[in-house]
Design a protein around this motif. Structure first.
Motif, PDB file in Angstrom:
ATOM      1  N   GLU A   1     -20.338 -81.813  -4.827  1.00 27.81           N
ATOM      2  CA  GLU A   1     -19.389 -82.718  -5.101  1.00 27.81           C
ATOM      3  C   GLU A   1     -20.206 -83.880  -6.109  1.00 27.81           C
ATOM      4  OE1 GLU A   1     -19.547 -84.760  -1.035  1.00 27.81           O
ATOM      5  OE2 GLU A   1     -19.898 -82.559  -0.779  1.00 27.81           O
TER       6      GLU A   1
ATOM      7  N   SER B   1     -13.086 -76.775 -13.866  1.00 27.02           N
ATOM      8  CA  SER B   1     -12.064 -77.040 -12.983  1.00 27.02           C
ATOM      9  C   SER B   1     -12.713 -79.453 -12.825  1.00 27.02           C
ATOM     10  CB  SER B   1     -11.861 -76.543 -11.441  1.00 27.02           C
ATOM     11  OG  SER B   1     -13.609 -76.774 -11.007  1.00 27.02           O
TER      12      SER B   1
ATOM     13  N   THR C   1     -21.996 -75.985  -1.883  1.00 31.03           N
ATOM     14  CA  THR C   1     -21.061 -76.602  -2.645  1.00 31.03           C
ATOM     15  C   THR C   1     -21.306 -77.738  -3.556  1.00 31.03           C
ATOM     16  OG1 THR C   1     -20.902 -78.097  -0.548  1.00 31.03           O
ATOM     17  CG2 THR C   1     -19.635 -76.033  -0.623  1.00 31.03           C
TER      18      THR C   1
ATOM     19  N   SER D   1     -16.683 -78.495  -3.386  1.00 31.40           N
ATOM     20  CA  SER D   1     -16.496 -76.949  -3.883  1.00 31.40           C
ATOM     21  C   SER D   1     -17.118 -76.191  -4.509  1.00 31.40           C
ATOM     22  CB  SER D   1     -15.659 -77.331  -5.527  1.00 31.40           C
ATOM     23  OG  SER D   1     -15.238 -76.204  -5.572  1.00 31.40           O
TER      24      SER D   1
END
Length: 90
Positions: free
Chosen positions: A73, A10, A71, A17
């Motif tokens: 990014e 992705s 996460t 994320s």
């Protein structure tokens, strides 16, 4: 090294994320410029804080290990950085 694929690739963005709550992530840069990835702690620890950053060179891949709740990014201008949850064998 052999990777066990645990998720679909992705595109990373400026939205945080966990990459399917992965602790090992294969980062792939399909662009022509290096891209900076920011790793942040989970929000349950008093709000996310930057744990570190890493550059992925153009046309390269990089395997990182992170906490499952941390996460990843990238800047909003980066559109060529993909992340896949993987396991590692060997």
């Amino acid at each position: 090294m052999v990777y066990t694929i645990k998720s679909s690739a992705s595109a990373l963005s400026d939205t945080a994320s966990t990459v399917s709550s992965a602790n090992r992530v294969l980062l792939q840069n399909t662009g022509t410029a290096a891209a900076l990835v920011t790793i942040k702690s989970d929000a349950t620890a008093g709000g996310p804080a930057i744990v570190g950053t890493v550059y992925v060179q153009a046309g390269s891949d990089l395997l990182i290990k992170k906490d499952r709740l941390f996460t990843l990014e990238v800047a909003s201008s980066v559109t060529t950085l993909y992340a896949t949850s993987v396991g590692v064998e060997g």
